[in-house]
Design an enzyme around this catalytic site. Structure first.
Site, mmCIF file in Angstrom:
data_model
loop_
_atom_site.group_PDB
_atom_site.id
_atom_site.type_symbol
_atom_site.label_atom_id
_atom_site.label_comp_id
_atom_site.label_asym_id
_atom_site.label_seq_id
_atom_site.Cartn_x
_atom_site.Cartn_y
_atom_site.Cartn_z
ATOM 1 C CG LEU A 52 -2.186 -0.758 1.258
ATOM 2 C CD1 LEU A 52 -2.834 -0.680 2.636
ATOM 3 C CD2 LEU A 52 -3.151 -0.249 0.199
ATOM 4 C CG ASP A 53 0.993 4.009 -3.251
ATOM 5 O OD1 ASP A 53 1.984 3.288 -3.487
ATOM 6 O OD2 ASP A 53 0.196 4.385 -4.133
ATOM 7 N N PRO A 54 2.225 4.959 0.953
ATOM 8 C CG PRO A 54 4.371 5.832 1.311
ATOM 9 C CD PRO A 54 3.510 5.191 0.255
ATOM 10 C CB ALA A 56 -3.113 3.809 0.341
ATOM 11 N NE ARG A 187 -0.010 5.826 -6.689
ATOM 12 C CZ ARG A 187 1.257 5.832 -7.129
ATOM 13 N NH1 ARG A 187 1.807 6.950 -7.568
ATOM 14 N NH2 ARG A 187 1.978 4.739 -7.109
#
Length: 232
Positions: A52-54, A56, A187
């Site tokens: 997971l992206d930071p 998210a 995204r």
């Protein structure tokens, strides 16, 4: 409470990843908590089934011990996300990691156009990953090229959107729920959705709610999990 042997034999921990944490930081926090409190070996195996992206939040499946062999299987399961798109502007990273670089008209966008555009993204689609991503190109991660100001050619890849539902329209914001296959970049979906409406868009909120049958509602905060470990 689970014992050291339980974690060595294999557990799947459902973590609700906090905002601004990397997936690596979350796993590392759990690893050292388990090692220090349960006297597990320093080479204790632990890993997550899907980054997971930071920016998210949400479900991070963390596998321990012998269950690390199941990571590939878990990564292949369908994932559900909820989030918010901001219509009328783009950013280089397609989210809030970078500043707005372009603005676009939105006066032509109404609910009918939004719901009609959703249909273009259902089923198998071609998607180009964001330049700000961890995919490697010529041995270098794309985000490293991006931060160095380098332009690179990124190949499209096939991905599948099983469900795409609009849950709130309050322009310039649109809330959504998406169920998708492995390798989908929400995204990129945000960026492409704005473009398909002859405008621009970027992601402002993202939360992963499900991976296969695992639900974030059954997840636990990283710090809460650490505090729940009973030392040997």
């Amino acid at each position: 409470m689970k014992t050291a042997e339980d974690f060595l034999n294999g557990q799947i921990i459902l973590i609700d990843k906090p905002l601004h944490w990397t997936s690596f930081q979350a796993v590392n926090k759990l690893k050292w908590a388990l090692i220090s409190k349960l006297n597990l070996p320093k080479k204790f195996k632990i890993g997550h089934a899907g980054t997971l992206d930071p920016l998210a939040t949400g479900l991070l499946l963390v596998c321990t011990g012998k269950f690390t062999k199941r990571i590939t299987e878990l990564q292949g399961q369908a994932k559900e996300y909820t989030g918010t798109l901001y219509i009328g502007a783009t950013t280089p990273s397609y989210d809030l990691e970078t500043e707005i670089d372009q603005t676009f008209p939105t006066s032509h966008i109404d609910e009918a156009l939004i719901h009609e555009t959703v249909k273009q993204f259902l089923g198998e689609i071609d998607q180009k990953p964001p330049i700000f991503s961890a995919i490697k190109k010529d041995g270098v991660r794309l985000y490293e090229h991006a931060r160095a100001g380098e332009t690179v050619e990124i190949a499209t890849r096939k991905t599948t959107i099983h469900e795409f539902e609009i849950t709130r329209i309050a322009l310039p914001e649109i809330d959504f729920r998406v169920v998708c296959s492995k390798g989908t970049y929400i995204r990129s979906l945000a960026f492409d959705f704005g473009k398909a409406m002859n405008s621009g868009s970027h992601l402002t909120v993202l939360r992963r709610t499900k991976i296969g049958d695992y639900n974030v509602n059954d997840g636990i905060d990283v710090i809460a999990f650490e505090e729940s470990i009973v030392p040997n």
